[in-house]
Design a protein around this motif. Structure first.
Motif, PDB file in Angstrom:
ATOM      1  N   TRP A 375     -12.376   1.983   4.230  1.00 24.82           N
ATOM      2  CA  TRP A 375     -11.057   1.785   4.428  1.00 24.82           C
ATOM      3  C   TRP A 375     -10.796   1.180   5.822  1.00 24.82           C
ATOM      4  O   TRP A 375     -11.405   1.707   6.799  1.00 24.82           O
ATOM      5  N   LEU A 376     -10.059   0.086   5.864  1.00 25.20           N
ATOM      6  CA  LEU A 376      -9.780  -0.419   7.156  1.00 25.20           C
ATOM      7  C   LEU A 376      -8.259  -0.256   7.433  1.00 25.20           C
ATOM      8  O   LEU A 376      -7.517  -1.042   6.675  1.00 25.20           O
ATOM      9  N   ARG A 377      -7.814   0.330   8.463  1.00 26.49           N
ATOM     10  CA  ARG A 377      -6.356   0.257   8.723  1.00 26.49           C
ATOM     11  C   ARG A 377      -5.936  -1.170   8.953  1.00 26.49           C
ATOM     12  O   ARG A 377      -4.709  -1.571   8.729  1.00 26.49           O
ATOM     13  N   ASN A 378      -6.656  -2.092   9.817  1.00 28.47           N
ATOM     14  CA  ASN A 378      -6.248  -3.119  10.093  1.00 28.47           C
ATOM     15  C   ASN A 378      -6.500  -4.489   9.024  1.00 28.47           C
ATOM     16  O   ASN A 378      -7.510  -4.955   9.073  1.00 28.47           O
ATOM     17  N   GLY A 379      -5.684  -4.442   8.072  1.00 31.01           N
ATOM     18  CA  GLY A 379      -5.868  -5.212   7.041  1.00 31.01           C
ATOM     19  C   GLY A 379      -4.981  -6.876   7.169  1.00 31.01           C
ATOM     20  O   GLY A 379      -5.573  -7.248   8.187  1.00 31.01           O
ATOM     21  N   THR A 380      -4.237  -7.024   6.408  1.00 31.58           N
ATOM     22  CA  THR A 380      -3.407  -8.066   6.570  1.00 31.58           C
ATOM     23  C   THR A 380      -2.404  -7.908   7.804  1.00 31.58           C
ATOM     24  O   THR A 380      -1.786  -9.123   7.942  1.00 31.58           O
ATOM     25  N   THR A 381      -2.524  -6.964   8.381  1.00 30.76           N
ATOM     26  CA  THR A 381      -1.346  -6.771   9.490  1.00 30.76           C
ATOM     27  C   THR A 381      -1.556  -7.877  10.639  1.00 30.76           C
ATOM     28  O   THR A 381      -0.407  -8.536  10.957  1.00 30.76           O
ATOM     29  N   TYR A 382      -2.546  -7.850  11.182  1.00 29.20           N
ATOM     30  CA  TYR A 382      -3.090  -9.088  11.908  1.00 29.20           C
ATOM     31  C   TYR A 382      -2.683 -10.301  11.591  1.00 29.20           C
ATOM     32  O   TYR A 382      -2.024 -11.482  12.377  1.00 29.20           O
TER      33      TYR A 382
END
Length: 609
Positions: A375-382
């Motif tokens: 699981w990666l918190r930083n997905g498409t946010t950046y």
């Protein structure tokens, strides 16, 4: 009359409902059937505003309103096409790991904390020390422990804990006790049995969703289905009593919902479609849903039967596996959205890891089999932030990224707007792009480097999953994971060519299904169909036998057999290209070096840890 199933996905910032038609086998010699979307509805909501950084909460009433909006859209579509629809079953899925506390009247207590809320790392560390195994901070039990410390008044009123999907399922099947302001007296509809919620034991969740609340004991065989780790619950209770009070709060076992694997119809909950009952019911959601499911005078017709089965709520990640038609050990489902997740199914005899990998979490599939999750918190946010910075036209910029050179002109990115526990990134604020020169500073290179950074993080995580699975294989069970296909779901699949980039980075085929961008709701509809099929089968068996066949949970292999009967409508399969694979390997070597510098960047930007 068209037999249909309703899948509902309570997402992070929006709800999707799909009405899906089940088609019969195409020929007498074929045993496969397909699910076709005939209507879709959506509703949106946002986070509670003005919270501190890292705090994410939502109002459960907003989910109610979004559901009604989505169902009204579906009803309008059915009316326009004059389709006669018979909804057999409903299943709700949604964002895992949330914490919705419910009072004795069945109402939510204040706002709900979500999977992305980052306030309880300390509590996760406490539980990790207590249990001797890594507990991710997004686990619902860690959030509840945080609430014990910081929201004691809220906890004192709590008789049950559930998740967003569990809450919507509860709202669809349980009338809420209304308190009249003038008299303070409680009013309920006498047509309902036991309308007042009697603690968590009256709630039911799918095993995948439940495993995101508290760890599951996969070896439990005394009840015929998966159960929570009771010894860990006792440890938790003792810790809480010692830390807080011997008389407060109740045991965690009393608060947590019961668990059911896919197709387990024990204690199934029907939505009763009877206008006379619902007109007396003062609670808005049930009455509105009933209105939508009743006959419409304009020619469209929804459900003439007296009830609709409601399957236990299931988590979005186990449901994504279902939507990808993944059940066999070793296959990987990748979901790209606000967060990015890769799930790999383990074998029936696989053992839960005893290690403390920061990257790999252990949960359960819908049939109870263990799954390893990255699981990666930083997905498409950046990626979305960079799109906004470069003009805001997502489709155009992503097209430019796809057309950009494989190596992004020499650019590399780190995507860490927020912390990334799986990669030991403890604080956010170190998102960056390096390598600019006079010739590579263009939109396509920048957006592609941003996208690739997330895929690299996912690759590093899945390699740990494969290594863990290799180490944990049972001697009697060989699970070959190398070169298995990846099935891609989530919002990023709206640009299918991103599947080619993923195939080249992972050096394995990537498959997109027709409903990939609606994977959650479509997977929920699939679970609803399986639930109805199991109910019909149990009814037939009990009518021809003196003993009921529904007294035990289904065998996990029954679910795998069911998946094989569903015909997948693939959009595309992407195969890796050797030259691009080599280029990405060289970029990954540089990326690892850049990732190793992140702690120093963090100290520069955020000060000493």
């Amino acid at each position: 009359m068209v037999s249909c199933y309703l899948g509902i996905d309570v997402g992070t910032q929006g709800l999707t409902a799909l009405l899906v038609e089940s088609s019969s086998p195409s020929s007498a010699s074929s045993s496969s059937s397909s699910l076709t979307v005939i209507a879709k509805g959506e509703g949106s909501y946002d986070f509670v505003p003005n919270l501190e950084d890292g705090c994410y909460e939502q109002e459960p009433n907003d989910w109610d309103n979004a559901l009604i909006k989505a169902l009204k859209k579906i009803q309008n579509d059915v009316v326009k096409t004059k389709t006669k629809v018979d909804i057999k079953s409903i299943c709700v899925t949604g964002q895992m790991h949330g914490c919705v506390m419910i009072d004795k009247n069945g109402s939510s207590i204040g706002t709900a904390r979500l999977w992305c809320d980052s306030r309880n790392q300390e509590e996760a560390d406490e539980l990790t020390k207590l249990f001797g195994e890594r507990i991710p901070k997004r686990l619902t039990a860690a959030r509840y422990l945080w609430s014990l410390k910081h929201e004691p008044e809220k906890v004192s009123k709590c008789v049950a804990i559930t998740t967003p999907a569990g809450y919507i399922t509860h709202r669809l099947t349980t009338p809420i006790v209304q308190v009249q302001a003038s008299t303070g007296s409680k009013t309920t509809n006498n047509n309902w049995n036991q309308p007042i919620l009697l603690g968590g034991r009256s709630l039911i969740l799918g095993v995948g969703e439940a495993s995101g609340m508290f760890p599951i004991d996969d070896d439990n065989s005394t009840t015929g289905c998966c159960e929570y780790k009771n010894d860990w619950i006792e440890i938790f209770d003792q810790y809480v009593r010692t830390k807080f009070s011997s008389s407060f709060p109740p045991s965690l076992k009393e608060l947590l919902p019961r668990i059911r694997s896919a197709g387990d119809i024990r204690n199934n909950n029907p939505v009763i479609i009877d206008k006379s009952i619902f007109m007396k019911q003062t609670n808005g959601l049930l009455m509105d849903v009933c209105d939508l499911f009743l006959n419409n005078e304009n020619g469209g017709e929804i459900n003439t039967n007296n009830n609709i089965l409601v399957a236990p709520a299931e988590g979005d990640q186990p449901t994504a596996l279902a939507a990808s038609l993944i059940g066999e050990p070793g296959m990987i489902s990748c979901s790209f959205g606000t967060s990015v997740v890769a799930n790999m199914v383990g074998g029936r005899k696989s053992k839960k890891s005893k290690g403390n990998s920061n990257t790999v979490d252990k949960f359960n599939a819908v049939n109870g089999l263990p799954i390893s999750m990255v699981w990666l918190r930083n997905g498409t946010t950046y990626l979305n932030r960079m799109v906004d910075s470069y003009g805001g036209d997502f489709d155009t910029l992503l097209k430019q990224a796809i057309e950009a050179p494989t190596d992004c002109g020499g650019l590399l990115a780190l995507p860490f707007l927020d912390d990334e526990p799986g990669l030991d990134v403890k604080r956010g604020g170190t998102a960056l792009i390096v390598g600019f020169n006079s010739s590579n500073n263009n939109n396509g290179n920048v957006i592609k480097a941003t996208l690739i950074s997330v895929m690299f993080n996912l690759l590093l995580g899945t390699k740990q999953v494969e290594e863990a699975n290799e180490n944990e294989k049972d001697d009697e069970e060989e699970v070959e994971t190398k070169k298995k296909k990846i099935v891609l779901t989530g919002g990023l699949t709206k640009t299918p060519q991103t599947g080619q980039i993923l195939a080249d980075i992972f050096d394995r085929p990537v498959r997109l299904l027709e409903a990939a961008d609606e994977g959650g709701a479509w997977g929920a509809a699939l679970l609803a169909k399986y639930y109805h099929d199991c109910s019909s089968s149990a009814t037939s068996s009990s009518s021809s036998s003196s003993s009921s066949s529904s007294s035990s949970s289904p065998d996990p292999n029954d679910w795998l057999s069911f998946l094989k009967t569903i015909k997948a409508k693939e959009e595309q399969v992407f195969f890796p290209h050797s030259e691009r694979v080599q280029t990405y390997r060289e970029m990954l070597t540089k990326y690892k070096k850049l990732l190793n510098l992140q702690p120093q960047l963090d100290e520069v930007m955020n000060g000493p840890p």
